[in-house]
Structures are given as structure tokens and as C-alpha cells.
Design a protein around this motif. Structure first.
Motif, short mmCIF file in Angstrom:
data_model
loop_
_atom_site.label_atom_id
_atom_site.label_comp_id
_atom_site.label_asym_id
_atom_site.label_seq_id
_atom_site.Cartn_x
_atom_site.Cartn_y
_atom_site.Cartn_z
N ARG A 89 12.12 -0.05 -3.02
CA ARG A 89 12.46 1.35 -3.03
C ARG A 89 11.86 2.08 -2.04
O ARG A 89 12.46 2.83 -1.17
CB ARG A 89 12.41 2.00 -4.48
CG ARG A 89 12.88 3.46 -4.23
CD ARG A 89 14.34 3.74 -4.13
NE ARG A 89 14.51 4.99 -3.77
CZ ARG A 89 15.14 5.48 -2.93
NH1 ARG A 89 15.68 4.72 -1.86
NH2 ARG A 89 15.62 6.68 -2.58
N SER A 90 10.55 1.60 -1.60
CA SER A 90 9.76 2.52 -0.75
C SER A 90 10.25 1.84 0.76
O SER A 90 10.39 2.81 1.82
CB SER A 90 8.26 2.10 -0.71
OG SER A 90 7.67 2.10 -2.00
N TYR A 91 10.58 0.89 0.89
CA TYR A 91 11.25 0.40 2.25
C TYR A 91 12.56 1.22 2.61
O TYR A 91 12.62 1.61 3.49
CB TYR A 91 11.65 -1.08 2.25
CG TYR A 91 12.52 -1.40 3.29
CD1 TYR A 91 11.82 -1.79 4.57
CD2 TYR A 91 13.94 -1.89 3.33
CE1 TYR A 91 12.61 -2.26 5.67
CE2 TYR A 91 14.57 -2.26 4.42
CZ TYR A 91 13.86 -2.28 5.63
OH TYR A 91 14.71 -2.79 6.80
N HIS B 255 0.70 -1.28 0.12
CA HIS B 255 0.03 0.10 -0.18
C HIS B 255 0.65 1.11 0.01
O HIS B 255 0.62 2.29 -0.59
CB HIS B 255 -0.90 -0.14 1.36
CG HIS B 255 -1.80 -1.21 1.37
ND1 HIS B 255 -2.15 -2.09 2.36
CD2 HIS B 255 -2.58 -1.95 0.25
CE1 HIS B 255 -2.98 -2.87 2.50
NE2 HIS B 255 -3.04 -2.84 0.99
N ILE B 256 1.94 1.13 0.78
CA ILE B 256 3.08 2.29 0.80
C ILE B 256 3.65 2.50 -0.52
O ILE B 256 3.66 3.64 -1.03
CB ILE B 256 3.99 1.98 2.08
CG1 ILE B 256 3.25 2.13 3.30
CG2 ILE B 256 5.09 3.16 1.88
CD1 ILE B 256 2.66 3.24 3.87
N ALA B 257 4.02 1.57 -1.37
CA ALA B 257 4.33 1.50 -2.73
C ALA B 257 3.75 2.06 -3.59
O ALA B 257 4.02 2.93 -4.36
CB ALA B 257 5.18 0.07 -2.95
N GLU B 258 2.20 1.87 -3.63
CA GLU B 258 1.40 2.20 -4.38
C GLU B 258 1.18 3.61 -4.10
O GLU B 258 1.11 4.65 -5.11
CB GLU B 258 0.14 1.60 -4.22
CG GLU B 258 -0.89 2.02 -5.22
CD GLU B 258 -2.24 1.15 -5.20
OE1 GLU B 258 -3.29 1.45 -5.65
OE2 GLU B 258 -2.14 0.26 -4.07
N CYS B 259 1.25 4.16 -2.97
CA CYS B 259 1.18 5.70 -2.64
C CYS B 259 2.06 6.35 -3.09
O CYS B 259 2.08 7.59 -3.60
CB CYS B 259 0.80 5.75 -1.06
SG CYS B 259 0.77 7.25 -0.30
#
Length: 281
Positions: free
Chosen positions: A208-210, A197-201
Motif C-alpha cells: 500500500r505504501s508503494y 521503513h516507509i511502510a512503518e512510518c
């Protein structure tokens, strides 16, 4: 003295006069920015593994979610003005003014000594913020915001001399990039939020989001989400009528055992021990 304050959505700033205890309390943190000014006494201030001596006139900068605690000298207790605010108050100003509050380097020095030129200037501005917030005369919000902008400008000018322009720019760009994900977590922490969900946001890959979380906040997404949930649970535990079950379910934990494990890991005590601590303090 209670340190956990809910900032108003309309005017997200709070100032308090704080006297740390002479015994060392557990670490605490806030999902907001803080600046403190010691106007009398002495003691110690701890920022995770960093430790500073406190003297009257010193200024301290506390970044978003940074663990900290202070201890007063038994003979000369320290007294602070502490301003806690949300970054939204800086809208319409130069984005770089928030940079001192988002630096996660272990080499970042949170303390500005009282003999630095800007320390008494910040102390005066903090005192004026205190007066305005106490008196609440007409247009006090505009006055307080103006004073806060001056504080942040002085801090930026001071710390910008200590670090390279490239490092400032990288930190600010990363923090701005992460903002949609932080808002998502703060608004929906009680839901089943996952890295996908974070990556999509963020329109990034999960990997990369992590790494963006790790580089910017200093910890991974799951650790950050857990800390937000624990922070919210601490607010709810202050209600003597709230049950443990109500608290952990409303904060996104799926079981009491998971809640206790996370709370103990983050706070160093169980929820029941924390409730007792709150009553005693």
C-alpha cells in the motif's frame, strides 16, 4: 542563471528574475512548489511531455518534483518572476490552497493564459513579493507570506473550477497522508532507507505504501529517493573542492558506478558532464 536554491528553514521562500536561455537546457526539478509569471518576451515551457507557448502575462504552476524547462525566443527573450516555496509556509491556512501544486494528472494544464482574469492579479502580487524580498523592510516576512497566500488562493479558485471536488479531495488527502514519509526521505536520504521503513512510518503495508507513492508523486518510492539523492548531489557538485567520492557517499550511493548510472538516468548526463555544464553556464 542558477536555479538550485537552498530554502531557509526559518523562511522557506525564494524569488528570482529568470531569463531562460535561447537553447533548450536539460530538464530540472525542485523538491518545493513553484509559481512563475512571465512579464515580458515569449518562448516555450516544457513540463515532461507537455509543451506550452509562453507569452507575456502567462502564469505557470510547477508541482513538487515535476520536471520542467523553458526556452526563450531568440528575438524576444522571456523574463519571469519565479517563486519557490515550501508548503510549511501555508500552515495555519486552509490545506486546500496547496492542491494546484500536487496535481499529477497528465491532463492538468500548468499554464494560465495572460488574458485570464487572475493572471495580471498574480503578476502584481509576484512583483510585490519581489520588492519585499529585495527591500526587506520591517515585518517583510509577514507581508511576503500574506502575498503568497493571496497567490495560492487565486490559483486554487481558478483550478478548482477545472476539476471535481472529489478529485481535489483525493489528491489532498493522499498528499497529506504521505507527508511523514517525505519528511523521512528528505531528512535521511543519505541512509539505507527501504520500503519497509516507509511502510512503518506510514503505518501501512509495503504494498500500500508503494501504491500511495505512485498515486501521489507519480513514481515509486525508489525512484523518488533516487531523485532526491541526485538533487542533493547536484548541489554538492557545485563545490569545486568536493571529490566525486565525497559527493556520492554523502548522498547515499554505495558505489561510484551506481552513482553514475543513477545520475545518467535521471539527468541525461554524467556527474562530470554536469560539473562542466555548471562551470560553462
Amino acid at each position: 542563471m542558477r536555479r538550485d536554491y537552498n530554502l531557509s528553514k526559518d523562511f522557506p521562500i525564494h524569488i528570482t528574475r529568470w531569463v531562460p536561455l535561447t537553447v533548450l537546457e536539460p530538464f530540472h526539478w525542485h523538491n518545493a512548489f513553484e509559481v512563475g509569471y512571465c512579464f515580458e518576451g515569449k518562448g516555450q515551457f516544457y513540463f515532461e511531455e507537455k509543451r506550452y507557448e509562453v507569452r507575456a502575462g502567462d502564469v505557470f504552476v510547477v508541482s513538487h518534483m515535476e520536471k520542467h524547462r523553458a526556452q526563450s525566443d531568440a528575438a524576444m527573450p522571456s523574463t519571469f518572476y519565479f517563486v519557490k516555496f515550501d508548503g510549511s509556509l501555508m500552515r495555519g491556512t486552509e490545506n486546500e490552497l496547496l492542491t494546484p501544486f500536487i496535481m499529477k494528472s497528465k491532463h492538468f494544464v500548468n499554464r494560465i493564459a495572460g488574458d485570464a482574469q487572475i493572471a495580471p492579479q498574480i503578476g502584481h502580487l509576484m512583483h510585490e513579493i519581489w520588492k519585499e524580498m529585495q527591500e526587506q523592510n520591517r515585518a517583510y516576512k509577514s507581508m511576503v507570506r500574506g502575498l503568497l497566500i493571496q497567490v495560492c488562493t487565486l490559483l486554487f479558485r481558478y483550478f478548482s473550477k477545472e476539476m471535481s471536488t472529489a478529485e481535489w479531495s483525493r489528491s489532498l488527502q493522499a498528499y497529506n497522508k504521505l507527508q511523514p514519509a517525505l519528511r523521512l526521505i528528505h531528512e535521511r536520504f543519505s541512509e539505507d532507507i527501504r520500503l519497509e521503513h516507509i511502510a512503518e512510518c506510514l503505518a501501512l503495508s509495503p504494498s500500500r505504501s508503494y501504491h500511495l507513492f505512485k498515486e501521489t508523486i507519480g513514481e515509486g518510492f525508489k525512484e523518488y529517493l533516487t531523485k532526491i539523492r541526485i538533487q542533493e548531489s547536484k548541489k554538492r557538485l557545485r563545490d569545486p573542492n568536493a571529490s566525486i567520492t565525497e559527493v556520492y557517499l554523502s548522498c547515499g550511493f554505495q558505489s561510484q558506478s551506481a552513482f553514475y548510472r543513477a545520475f545518467k538516468l535521471v539527468e541525461g548526463m554524467t556527474p562530470k558532464e554536469y560539473s562542466h555544464y555548471i562551470i560553462m553556464s
